[in-house]
Design a protein around this motif. Sequence first.
Motif, short mmCIF file in Angstrom:
data_model
loop_
_atom_site.label_atom_id
_atom_site.label_comp_id
_atom_site.label_asym_id
_atom_site.label_seq_id
_atom_site.Cartn_x
_atom_site.Cartn_y
_atom_site.Cartn_z
N GLY A 169 -1.29 10.75 -4.48
CA GLY A 169 -2.70 10.66 -4.10
C GLY A 169 -3.06 9.42 -3.32
N PHE A 170 -2.10 8.55 -3.06
CA PHE A 170 -2.38 7.30 -2.34
C PHE A 170 -2.76 7.61 -0.89
CE2 PHE A 170 0.47 4.28 -5.03
CZ PHE A 170 -0.20 4.67 -6.17
N SER A 171 -3.39 6.66 -0.24
CA SER A 171 -3.68 6.82 1.18
C SER A 171 -2.35 6.89 1.95
CB SER A 171 -4.52 5.65 1.70
OG SER A 171 -3.74 4.46 1.76
N ARG A 217 -15.68 -6.07 -1.08
CA ARG A 217 -14.62 -6.40 -0.12
C ARG A 217 -13.23 -6.07 -0.66
NH1 ARG A 217 -11.93 -11.05 -1.40
NH2 ARG A 217 -12.92 -12.41 -2.96
N LEU A 218 -13.09 -5.94 -1.99
CA LEU A 218 -11.80 -5.61 -2.58
C LEU A 218 -11.63 -4.11 -2.82
CD1 LEU A 218 -11.48 -8.46 -5.24
CD2 LEU A 218 -10.51 -8.39 -2.93
N GLY A 242 -9.14 1.10 -3.46
CA GLY A 242 -9.40 2.53 -3.38
C GLY A 242 -8.23 3.32 -2.81
N LYS A 243 -7.34 2.66 -2.06
CA LYS A 243 -6.19 3.35 -1.48
C LYS A 243 -5.23 3.87 -2.54
CE LYS A 243 -6.23 0.70 2.86
NZ LYS A 243 -5.45 -0.17 3.76
N PHE A 244 -5.33 3.34 -3.78
CA PHE A 244 -4.43 3.76 -4.85
C PHE A 244 -4.92 5.02 -5.56
CE2 PHE A 244 -3.33 -0.60 -4.11
CZ PHE A 244 -2.00 -0.74 -4.46
N ASN A 245 -6.08 5.52 -5.16
CA ASN A 245 -6.60 6.77 -5.73
C ASN A 245 -6.73 6.69 -7.25
OD1 ASN A 245 -7.57 9.44 -5.34
ND2 ASN A 245 -5.62 10.26 -6.07
#
Length: 338
Positions: A161-163, A299-300, A305-308
């Motif tokens: 599910g990661f980006s 900012r973090l 969020g890329k780790f889903n």
Amino acid sequence: MDVTRIGLEDWRDALPSSGYEFFHDPDALSVLDDHTTADLRLYGAYKGQQSVGLLPVFVGEKSLGTTALSPPLSLGVPRLGPLITPNSPKPRKAERINRELATAVVDDLAADRRSTLFRMTCPLEYTDPRPYAWNGFTVEPQFTYVVSLEDCDDLEDVMAGFSKSLRNEMRRYDEIDLTIDTEGIDAALRVYDDVVAQYEEYGDTAPMSRPFLRDLLSTVDDDRWRVYVARTPDGAYQSAILTLYSPDLASYWQGGVTASYEHVSVNNLLHRAILEDLVTDPELDSITGYDLVGANTERLCEYKGKFNGELSPYYVIESSGLEMSIAKSAYRKFSSMK
């Protein structure tokens, strides 16, 4: 049900086998107690001889009045607060334990007085802060991302599910000559130096001291923490991440300063190594989630969020009212100067 103050050994006996966070461990609590001027009070709720609830609070006397904090400030503890462990699956039983424990602790601390500053950041497993709201405290949700490891047999399962960009970078680990290994306390202290420098960039103070970190890692069991360190072939340090482990949760606690090697983010590769161990190392079999520790700073969040991960709430409970707002602001300023 009886609610009473207990010692660390009784706390150790009462602690459940799962469902608590790293700093609920009695050895970690002992180190926190050694590194704060407040007094540690451990509350246990019992039905007969069986523990059904626990709550650690650090109580201090300041010129502004009494402070009752869980966790204490300025030590980098993300969450602490109450544990509710009913011996019945019925929700109403858990609600009664929660309500009676909250009322007893508030009464013992005189936490509802205007001269008492009460603040508690609760663990992820604590989902019902209503008794504190009913007692006049302010309750606000905060958030963190937790990457689920359930039903994951290998790293590819975790990354599904990661980006796309994050997956691609993590898969480049085998193409570059960077090594990632776990190291000891000296490496953790190097992480501390990174954290200090990172906070200074933003004109802030690191959330803990070097002696505290050394004592913490020297005191808790070795299987409760790991430091993942990235080095070049000649041994040059690139970056590192210090992870903490409770029975069912791994936490990205400190480290991970920005670094790049052969046009790849070193931090992404460190997280890759951590996640791979979490799903392949038999010693970590009980862990079902990787907590990225915080989803409250805009900012973090774009990166995390890329780790889903699942956006998971936890609750901050604190004294309410204008006087307390002023007291909280003054106390935080005082604490940051220590």
